[in-house]
Scaffold this motif. Structure first.
Motif, PDB file in Angstrom:
ATOM      1  N   TRP A 115       0.840  -1.208   0.000  1.00  0.00           N
ATOM      2  CA  TRP A 115       0.000   0.000   0.000  1.00  0.00           C
ATOM      3  C   TRP A 115       0.870   1.252   0.000  1.00  0.00           C
ATOM      4  O   TRP A 115       0.622   2.196  -0.768  1.00  0.00           O
ATOM      5  CB  TRP A 115      -0.909  -0.013   1.219  1.00  0.00           C
ATOM      6  N   PHE A 116       1.895   1.282   0.838  1.00  0.00           N
ATOM      7  CA  PHE A 116       2.757   2.461   0.936  1.00  0.00           C
ATOM      8  C   PHE A 116       3.529   2.679  -0.363  1.00  0.00           C
ATOM      9  O   PHE A 116       3.656   3.813  -0.842  1.00  0.00           O
ATOM     10  CB  PHE A 116       3.722   2.294   2.115  1.00  0.00           C
ATOM     11  N   ASP A 117       4.031   1.591  -0.956  1.00  0.00           N
ATOM     12  CA  ASP A 117       4.741   1.710  -2.230  1.00  0.00           C
ATOM     13  C   ASP A 117       3.828   2.296  -3.307  1.00  0.00           C
ATOM     14  O   ASP A 117       4.253   3.140  -4.113  1.00  0.00           O
ATOM     15  CB  ASP A 117       5.256   0.342  -2.682  1.00  0.00           C
ATOM     16  N   ALA A 118       2.571   1.851  -3.318  1.00  0.00           N
ATOM     17  CA  ALA A 118       1.622   2.356  -4.321  1.00  0.00           C
ATOM     18  C   ALA A 118       1.345   3.840  -4.110  1.00  0.00           C
ATOM     19  O   ALA A 118       1.262   4.613  -5.080  1.00  0.00           O
ATOM     20  CB  ALA A 118       0.324   1.553  -4.263  1.00  0.00           C
ATOM     21  N   LYS A 119       1.208   4.262  -2.865  1.00  0.00           N
ATOM     22  CA  LYS A 119       0.946   5.678  -2.582  1.00  0.00           C
ATOM     23  C   LYS A 119       2.126   6.561  -2.988  1.00  0.00           C
ATOM     24  O   LYS A 119       1.942   7.665  -3.511  1.00  0.00           O
ATOM     25  CB  LYS A 119       0.635   5.874  -1.095  1.00  0.00           C
ATOM     26  N   LEU A 120       3.346   6.076  -2.744  1.00  0.00           N
ATOM     27  CA  LEU A 120       4.523   6.852  -3.158  1.00  0.00           C
ATOM     28  C   LEU A 120       4.600   6.951  -4.676  1.00  0.00           C
ATOM     29  O   LEU A 120       4.950   8.002  -5.220  1.00  0.00           O
ATOM     30  CB  LEU A 120       5.794   6.197  -2.617  1.00  0.00           C
TER      31      LEU A 120
END
Length: 400
Positions: A115-120
């Motif tokens: 999720w965090f990778d996608a948001k970045l």
């Protein structure tokens, strides 16, 4: 007894091990295979597995044992899931058995990482800022033993703080900021909303990031220090408006829906409390919820008994210790998910709970002690309801 070895056989090079479903099992220690197969049989009996589940688990386990470079070493979850992806073999039963016997090395990536990778990726931030945010994320997820020490935060906290801060971070990046080291207190003040919850939440998200980066000596100063952002606004609890839907849920022919709804509507249980209820928590007409003991209302006892009868009839061999189970958890030892509870009740659980507590507050004229005892509220939480009731009572006196 299965002996888990503590060493690993080093490999010279890696070979692809994917093969058709009909592949040979490969060489494996016969004694280890026999011990693991026996453990799988015991696990299946304990959890009431169907024969097909046991057969699938044994097959996957035989393949995995035959592929080991170090016989008796823990097997990684990614290797089990690879069989599911490439050879269409059911992975979960094998994962359960390996976990039960201590042979599972859980190397699965938590969902919050993806999720965090996608948001970045969506934010299109400059590389230095991305590196700084990844450092914050690692400390939040794993904690750190280096002073200043920090314990890992929950994945929900990480998601919330990131979502609160990202709009401002994207705005800074769009304005030409390359690194968070360039941000000053004046930049933070200019980016904060003027008041209310938006100011509070944005400030909390930014403070979380800058405080961690300052502690890790990635930035020199914390630009959020000594900036007041206020506290989150709280809304007054409201009565439930759709009483017909609540009545339908309480009288549903689905015993799970009726029992779950009754526990919330009569005793104000939270979603996680419903999921965490154990069979041993029920003692006749009483139910233990955390450190409280609740005397169940007659309609709740009736519906809970109906559900337990249905549970026994539907999954007679299940050893799952939780009161509420479904087809996925019946053969495992884990609780149902929060999404399952919401999907079954089909009414917002918090809305039902607030309605129940509000009615109790009205009936007792805002007795805070009683609200705390009955529903496990803090004094501050009970005061929210008492304040609403106090206002209504004052309005009624004025009308007279």
């Amino acid at each position: 007894m299965i002996e888990i070895v503590g060493h690993r056989q080093l490999t010279l090079f890696t070979v692809s091990r994917t093969a058709p479903t009909g592949l040979a099992y490969g060489e494996a220690d016969p004694e280890l295979v026999a011990a693991v197969m026996a453990a799988a049989e015991l696990h299946a009996d304990k959890h009431g597995w169907k024969r097909t589940q046991l057969v699938n688990a044994r097959r996957v386990l035989r393949i995995l044992l035959g592929r080991q470079d170090t016989p008796g070493a823990p097997i990684s979850a990614s290797d089990v899931l690879e069989l599911n992806r490439t050879d269409k073999l059911a992975a979960q039963p094998a994962l359960d058995v390996l976990d039960a016997i201590g042979m599972l090395e859980d190397d699965r990536e938590p969902s919050v990482t993806a999720w965090f990778d996608a948001k970045l990726a969506e934010a299109y931030l400059p590389e230095p800022m991305v590196t700084e945010l990844r450092a914050w994320f690692t400390v939040m997820k794993d904690g750190t033993t280096r002073p200043p020490r920090r314990r890992p935060r929950s994945h929900i906290t990480i998601r919330v703080h990131a979502m609160w801060a990202l709009p401002v971070l994207k705005a800074w990046a769009a304005a030409g900021t390359n690194s968070l080291r360039e941000i000053s207190s004046a930049d933070v003040r200019a980016a904060l909303p003027k008041s209310g919850s938006p100011r509070s939440t944005t400030g909390q998200g930014l403070r979380s990031i800058f405080k961690v980066l300052k502690g890790q000596k990635i930035i020199f100063t914390d630009p959020t220090a000594r900036i007041r952002t206020g506290s989150h606004e709280t809304r007054d609890p409201l009565p439930l408006t759709n009483l017909e839907e609540l009545s339908n849920a309480l009288n549903s022919t689905d015993p799970a829906r009726a029992a779950l709804t009754a526990l919330v509507a009569f005793h104000g249980l939270r979603n996680h409390q419903l999921r965490d209820l154990l069979l041993t928590d029920k003692d006749g007409p009483r139910l233990r919820v955390g450190d409280r003991t609740i005397l169940l209302a007659a309609p709740v006892r009736e519906r809970l008994t109906s559900w337990l009868d249905h549970r026994t009839a539907g999954w007679p061999n299940s050893s799952n210790p939780y009161v509420f189970i479904n087809a996925y958890t019946a053969n495992r030892s884990r609780p149902v998910s929060g999404a399952y509870v919401s999907a079954v009740i089909r009414i917002n659980t918090q809305a039902i709970r607030e309605d129940r507590i509000l009615h109790e507050a009205i009936a007792t004229e805002g007795d805070i002690r009683r609200l705390c005892d009955l529903f496990g509220l803090s004094v501050a939480g009970a005061e929210r309801y008492a304040t609403v009731v106090g206002g209504e009572l004052a309005s009624a006196d004025d009308d007279r």
